[in-house]
Design a protein around this motif. Sequence first.
Motif, PDB file in Angstrom:
ATOM      1  N   LEU A 101       0.842  -1.191   0.000  1.00 52.46           N
ATOM      2  CA  LEU A 101       0.000   0.000   0.000  1.00 52.46           C
ATOM      3  C   LEU A 101       0.878   1.241   0.000  1.00 52.46           C
ATOM      4  O   LEU A 101       1.823   1.339   0.780  1.00 52.46           O
ATOM      5  CB  LEU A 101      -0.901   0.004   1.234  1.00 52.46           C
ATOM      6  CG  LEU A 101      -1.703  -1.283   1.467  1.00 52.46           C
ATOM      7  CD1 LEU A 101      -2.412  -1.226   2.805  1.00 52.46           C
ATOM      8  CD2 LEU A 101      -2.684  -1.502   0.341  1.00 52.46           C
ATOM      9  N   GLY A 102       0.548   2.179  -0.861  1.00 50.80           N
ATOM     10  CA  GLY A 102       1.299   3.425  -0.955  1.00 50.80           C
ATOM     11  C   GLY A 102       0.424   4.618  -0.657  1.00 50.80           C
ATOM     12  O   GLY A 102      -0.614   4.523  -0.015  1.00 50.80           O
ATOM     13  N   GLY A 103       0.866   5.766  -1.156  1.00 52.35           N
ATOM     14  CA  GLY A 103       0.086   6.983  -1.001  1.00 52.35           C
ATOM     15  C   GLY A 103       0.673   7.991  -0.058  1.00 52.35           C
ATOM     16  O   GLY A 103       0.244   9.149  -0.036  1.00 52.35           O
ATOM     17  N   PHE A 104       1.654   7.579   0.744  1.00 52.85           N
ATOM     18  CA  PHE A 104       2.290   8.531   1.645  1.00 52.85           C
ATOM     19  C   PHE A 104       3.385   9.296   0.908  1.00 52.85           C
ATOM     20  O   PHE A 104       4.056   8.755   0.033  1.00 52.85           O
ATOM     21  CB  PHE A 104       2.889   7.815   2.854  1.00 52.85           C
ATOM     22  CG  PHE A 104       1.879   7.308   3.838  1.00 52.85           C
ATOM     23  CD1 PHE A 104       0.972   8.177   4.421  1.00 52.85           C
ATOM     24  CD2 PHE A 104       1.837   5.972   4.191  1.00 52.85           C
ATOM     25  CE1 PHE A 104       0.032   7.729   5.331  1.00 52.85           C
ATOM     26  CE2 PHE A 104       0.912   5.506   5.110  1.00 52.85           C
ATOM     27  CZ  PHE A 104       0.001   6.391   5.680  1.00 52.85           C
ATOM     28  N   ALA A 105       3.583  10.541   1.315  1.00 53.63           N
ATOM     29  CA  ALA A 105       4.614  11.372   0.702  1.00 53.63           C
ATOM     30  C   ALA A 105       5.971  11.181   1.362  1.00 53.63           C
ATOM     31  O   ALA A 105       6.990  11.603   0.817  1.00 53.63           O
ATOM     32  CB  ALA A 105       4.210  12.845   0.772  1.00 53.63           C
ATOM     33  N   SER A 106       5.983  10.550   2.525  1.00 51.33           N
ATOM     34  CA  SER A 106       7.234  10.329   3.247  1.00 51.33           C
ATOM     35  C   SER A 106       7.095   9.067   4.084  1.00 51.33           C
ATOM     36  O   SER A 106       6.121   8.326   3.937  1.00 51.33           O
ATOM     37  CB  SER A 106       7.573  11.546   4.118  1.00 51.33           C
ATOM     38  OG  SER A 106       8.877  11.434   4.661  1.00 51.33           O
TER      39      SER A 106
END
Length: 222
Positions: A101-106
Motif C-alpha cells: 500500500l502506498g500513497g504517503f509522501a514520506s
Amino acid sequence: LRHPRLVGSPLHGNKPYVEQLAFTPNGKVLAAGDDSGQVRLWDVADPSHPSALPTLHVTKGKILGLAISHDGRLLATCSTDDKVRLFDISDPAHPRRVATLGGFASYAYDPAFTPDDRTLVAGSAGGALRLWDLADPAHPKPVARVLSGLTGDIYQIAVGTGGHTLAAATTDHSVGLWDIADPARPQHLATLDTATGALFAVAFDPRGHTLAAGGNQGVVYT
C-alpha cells in the motif's frame, strides 16, 4: 513478575538495529523488524527453545513499524520507502506477501488494526493518516480521505479497545483524536497539545477510558 528472568538464548539473525517487535495474540510467534528491511519470524511456543521461521525480505529501507492483527493472520509493516505492506502469516512456516500500500509522501511510521481487523490504519511523516478496508486483505481499499491537520511526524498510533477512537502521537507535541466508528467517515474529535517536546508513544488503557502519551521530555502525559 516479581522475579523476571531470561528465558532461552538470545535470538540472532536480525541486523542492527531491531526497532520493532510484535507477538501474535496466542504468543506463539514473534516478529522482529530491523533497519536492513527484514522481518524475522520466530516460533516461541516454547520460549525456552525458540526456533527460526522464514525471514521476510520486506524492503531495502528500514522497518519502522509492525502490527499483527487480533486474529493473528496478518502482519503489517511500515518502512522508510513510504510503503505499508501486508503479509499473511496464518501459516507462519509459509508467510506470503498479500498487498503493498502506498500513497504517503514520506516515511510510513506505524500501523494498527482495529479490534475487529476490518480496518488497517497507518501514520506517516508529515502528519498524514490513511485507512484501508481489509474485507479482502489481498485488495485493501482506501475507505476515507487522508486524515491530516497534524503538522509533525506521526511516530505512533493507537486504536481504542472499542475500535471507535484513533489516537496519533506527533513530533509537534500533540496527540490527534478521531472517531473512526464509521471508518468511511472519520470525525476529528480533538487535538491534545502538551505544549513542549515531541511525542513518540501513545496508548489506551484496556478499558479505553484513559490515554497516555510520552516523548523526548522524559514525561508521560495522561
